[in-house]
Write a protein that holds these residues in place. Structure first.
Motif, PDB file in Angstrom:
ATOM      1  N   PHE A  35      53.494  44.607  14.000  1.00  0.00           N
ATOM      2  CA  PHE A  35      54.812  44.035  13.729  1.00  0.00           C
ATOM      3  C   PHE A  35      54.662  42.589  13.242  1.00  0.00           C
ATOM      4  O   PHE A  35      55.273  42.200  12.240  1.00  0.00           O
ATOM      5  CB  PHE A  35      55.698  44.078  14.981  1.00  0.00           C
ATOM      6  N   ALA A  36      53.865  41.801  13.931  1.00  0.00           N
ATOM      7  CA  ALA A  36      53.661  40.397  13.550  1.00  0.00           C
ATOM      8  C   ALA A  36      53.048  40.296  12.152  1.00  0.00           C
ATOM      9  O   ALA A  36      53.453  39.462  11.348  1.00  0.00           O
ATOM     10  CB  ALA A  36      52.779  39.692  14.576  1.00  0.00           C
ATOM     11  N   ARG A  37      52.109  41.162  11.857  1.00  0.00           N
ATOM     12  CA  ARG A  37      51.465  41.165  10.528  1.00  0.00           C
ATOM     13  C   ARG A  37      52.462  41.615   9.455  1.00  0.00           C
ATOM     14  O   ARG A  37      52.571  40.992   8.403  1.00  0.00           O
ATOM     15  CB  ARG A  37      50.235  42.068  10.539  1.00  0.00           C
ATOM     16  N   ASP A  38      53.223  42.685   9.740  1.00  0.00           N
ATOM     17  CA  ASP A  38      54.202  43.190   8.768  1.00  0.00           C
ATOM     18  C   ASP A  38      55.269  42.147   8.435  1.00  0.00           C
ATOM     19  O   ASP A  38      55.772  42.113   7.317  1.00  0.00           O
ATOM     20  CB  ASP A  38      54.886  44.458   9.287  1.00  0.00           C
ATOM     21  N   TRP A  39      55.617  41.321   9.409  1.00  0.00           N
ATOM     22  CA  TRP A  39      56.651  40.307   9.207  1.00  0.00           C
ATOM     23  C   TRP A  39      56.063  38.926   8.942  1.00  0.00           C
ATOM     24  O   TRP A  39      56.776  37.930   8.985  1.00  0.00           O
ATOM     25  CB  TRP A  39      57.628  40.303  10.383  1.00  0.00           C
ATOM     26  N   ASN A  40      54.774  38.863   8.672  1.00  0.00           N
ATOM     27  CA  ASN A  40      54.092  37.621   8.260  1.00  0.00           C
ATOM     28  C   ASN A  40      54.243  36.478   9.253  1.00  0.00           C
ATOM     29  O   ASN A  40      54.451  35.331   8.863  1.00  0.00           O
ATOM     30  CB  ASN A  40      54.591  37.162   6.875  1.00  0.00           C
ATOM     31  N   TRP A  41      54.137  36.805  10.547  1.00  0.00           N
ATOM     32  CA  TRP A  41      54.186  35.741  11.543  1.00  0.00           C
ATOM     33  C   TRP A  41      52.872  34.981  11.511  1.00  0.00           C
ATOM     34  O   TRP A  41      51.805  35.558  11.723  1.00  0.00           O
ATOM     35  CB  TRP A  41      54.449  36.302  12.945  1.00  0.00           C
ATOM     36  N   SER A  42      52.949  33.684  11.241  1.00  0.00           N
ATOM     37  CA  SER A  42      51.754  32.845  11.234  1.00  0.00           C
ATOM     38  C   SER A  42      51.592  32.232  12.620  1.00  0.00           C
ATOM     39  O   SER A  42      52.474  32.316  13.462  1.00  0.00           O
ATOM     40  CB  SER A  42      51.893  31.747  10.172  1.00  0.00           C
ATOM     41  N   GLY A  43      50.446  31.646  12.849  1.00  0.00           N
ATOM     42  CA  GLY A  43      50.216  30.962  14.115  1.00  0.00           C
ATOM     43  C   GLY A  43      49.527  31.822  15.144  1.00  0.00           C
ATOM     44  O   GLY A  43      49.038  32.914  14.872  1.00  0.00           O
ATOM     45  N   ASN A  44      49.511  31.293  16.338  1.00  0.00           N
ATOM     46  CA  ASN A  44      48.788  31.883  17.458  1.00  0.00           C
ATOM     47  C   ASN A  44      49.367  33.234  17.880  1.00  0.00           C
ATOM     48  O   ASN A  44      50.577  33.395  17.994  1.00  0.00           O
ATOM     49  CB  ASN A  44      48.864  30.900  18.640  1.00  0.00           C
ATOM     50  N   LEU A  45      48.494  34.216  18.079  1.00  0.00           N
ATOM     51  CA  LEU A  45      48.871  35.513  18.632  1.00  0.00           C
ATOM     52  C   LEU A  45      47.962  35.799  19.824  1.00  0.00           C
ATOM     53  O   LEU A  45      46.767  36.006  19.652  1.00  0.00           O
ATOM     54  CB  LEU A  45      48.707  36.637  17.598  1.00  0.00           C
ATOM     55  N   ALA A  46      48.526  35.803  21.018  1.00  0.00           N
ATOM     56  CA  ALA A  46      47.730  36.105  22.213  1.00  0.00           C
ATOM     57  C   ALA A  46      47.475  37.597  22.319  1.00  0.00           C
ATOM     58  O   ALA A  46      46.411  38.029  22.756  1.00  0.00           O
ATOM     59  CB  ALA A  46      48.431  35.596  23.464  1.00  0.00           C
ATOM     60  N   LEU A  47      48.472  38.397  21.946  1.00  0.00           N
ATOM     61  CA  LEU A  47      48.393  39.856  21.980  1.00  0.00           C
ATOM     62  C   LEU A  47      47.935  40.392  23.337  1.00  0.00           C
ATOM     63  O   LEU A  47      47.116  41.297  23.432  1.00  0.00           O
ATOM     64  CB  LEU A  47      47.486  40.375  20.857  1.00  0.00           C
ATOM     65  N   ASP A  48      48.514  39.823  24.379  1.00  0.00           N
ATOM     66  CA  ASP A  48      48.248  40.310  25.721  1.00  0.00           C
ATOM     67  C   ASP A  48      49.545  40.848  26.321  1.00  0.00           C
ATOM     68  O   ASP A  48      50.597  40.820  25.686  1.00  0.00           O
ATOM     69  CB  ASP A  48      47.625  39.202  26.590  1.00  0.00           C
ATOM     70  N   GLU A  49      49.480  41.342  27.537  1.00  0.00           N
ATOM     71  CA  GLU A  49      50.657  41.923  28.178  1.00  0.00           C
ATOM     72  C   GLU A  49      51.776  40.901  28.361  1.00  0.00           C
ATOM     73  O   GLU A  49      52.947  41.235  28.214  1.00  0.00           O
ATOM     74  CB  GLU A  49      50.296  42.555  29.525  1.00  0.00           C
ATOM     75  N   ALA A  50      51.418  39.666  28.678  1.00  0.00           N
ATOM     76  CA  ALA A  50      52.439  38.629  28.878  1.00  0.00           C
ATOM     77  C   ALA A  50      53.205  38.375  27.585  1.00  0.00           C
ATOM     78  O   ALA A  50      54.442  38.274  27.598  1.00  0.00           O
ATOM     79  CB  ALA A  50      51.787  37.341  29.384  1.00  0.00           C
ATOM     80  N   GLU A  51      52.488  38.302  26.459  1.00  0.00           N
ATOM     81  CA  GLU A  51      53.154  38.080  25.184  1.00  0.00           C
ATOM     82  C   GLU A  51      54.012  39.286  24.808  1.00  0.00           C
ATOM     83  O   GLU A  51      55.145  39.137  24.346  1.00  0.00           O
ATOM     84  CB  GLU A  51      52.125  37.796  24.093  1.00  0.00           C
ATOM     85  N   LEU A  52      53.493  40.477  25.017  1.00  0.00           N
ATOM     86  CA  LEU A  52      54.241  41.695  24.728  1.00  0.00           C
ATOM     87  C   LEU A  52      55.527  41.738  25.549  1.00  0.00           C
ATOM     88  O   LEU A  52      56.610  42.020  25.019  1.00  0.00           O
ATOM     89  CB  LEU A  52      53.366  42.923  25.011  1.00  0.00           C
ATOM     90  N   ASP A  53      55.440  41.422  26.835  1.00  0.00           N
ATOM     91  CA  ASP A  53      56.630  41.404  27.695  1.00  0.00           C
ATOM     92  C   ASP A  53      57.630  40.347  27.242  1.00  0.00           C
ATOM     93  O   ASP A  53      58.841  40.591  27.221  1.00  0.00           O
ATOM     94  CB  ASP A  53      56.249  41.154  29.157  1.00  0.00           C
ATOM     95  N   ALA A  54      57.141  39.171  26.855  1.00  0.00           N
ATOM     96  CA  ALA A  54      58.032  38.091  26.417  1.00  0.00           C
ATOM     97  C   ALA A  54      58.771  38.486  25.142  1.00  0.00           C
ATOM     98  O   ALA A  54      59.975  38.230  25.005  1.00  0.00           O
ATOM     99  CB  ALA A  54      57.237  36.801  26.208  1.00  0.00           C
TER     100      ALA A  54
END
Length: 182
Positions: A35-54
């Motif tokens: 999703f982040a790649r498809d929508w061209n989100w730049s910057g830090n991606l933790a891609l952990d459970e905490a980020e997914l939940d947030a």
């Protein structure tokens, strides 16, 4: 283009994020990364459970922006901007010319998503264009959409609902003609 490119992208990505709720389209970190790649989100991606939940927890707040109540939308937008300490600045990166970022690239993805959406809604509110926010007209769909067409005619989301409605209408006309000729 009705609004600045970053405003339109912010509105579209907010709608796309809200629409991932139906059938849980963000089941894991891999889906969030896509999703982040498809929508061209730049910057830090933790891609952990905490980020997914947030990110998942952000969706209902963004969905509330489609309420149609200007005061409620303003309250939510202001709350998001305050909560994530938005500090708008002009930036240029990758293939993008100058546009506004209001969070640092190191901020959590959910914070960047919340603030980008809030900033886009600021333009929508100031332009008195909240009427461009809609829910899909298909009876069996709850997706949201942003109608950025010049004539304000968009009724269906991007999940194929418009095609299904057109096919159903076509089949109904065929059945009606067959019935009339019988």
């Amino acid at each position: 283009m009705l609004f600045a490119n970053d405003t339109e992208e912010g509105l579209r990505s907010a709608a796309a994020l809200v629409n991932t709720e139906d059938g849980e389209q963000l089941p894991d970190a891999d889906a969030l990364e896509r999703f982040a790649r498809d929508w061209n989100w730049s910057g830090n991606l933790a891609l952990d459970e905490a980020e997914l939940d947030a990110v998942r927890n952000l969706r209902p707040r963004l969905r509330s922006l489609w309420s149609g109540d200007e005061d409620a939308v303003v309250d939510t937008v202001n709350a998001l901007l305050r909560e994530f300490n938005a500090l708008p600045q002009l930036v240029r990166h990758d293939s993008w010319d100058y546009h506004i970022h209001a969070t640092p690239l190191e901020a959590p993805l959910s914070a960047r998503m919340a603030v980008e959406a809030a900033m886009a809604f600021v333009d929508l509110i100031r332009s008195k264009e909240l009427g461009r926010l809609r829910t899909c007209a298909a009876e069996d769909c709850t997706n949201v959409l942003v109608d950025l067409s010049k004539n304000r005619s968009r009724r269906f989301c991007e999940s194929g609902c418009g095609n299904r409605a057109a096919v159903a209408a076509y089949r109904a006309r065929l059945a009606e003609r067959a019935e009339a000729s019988a």
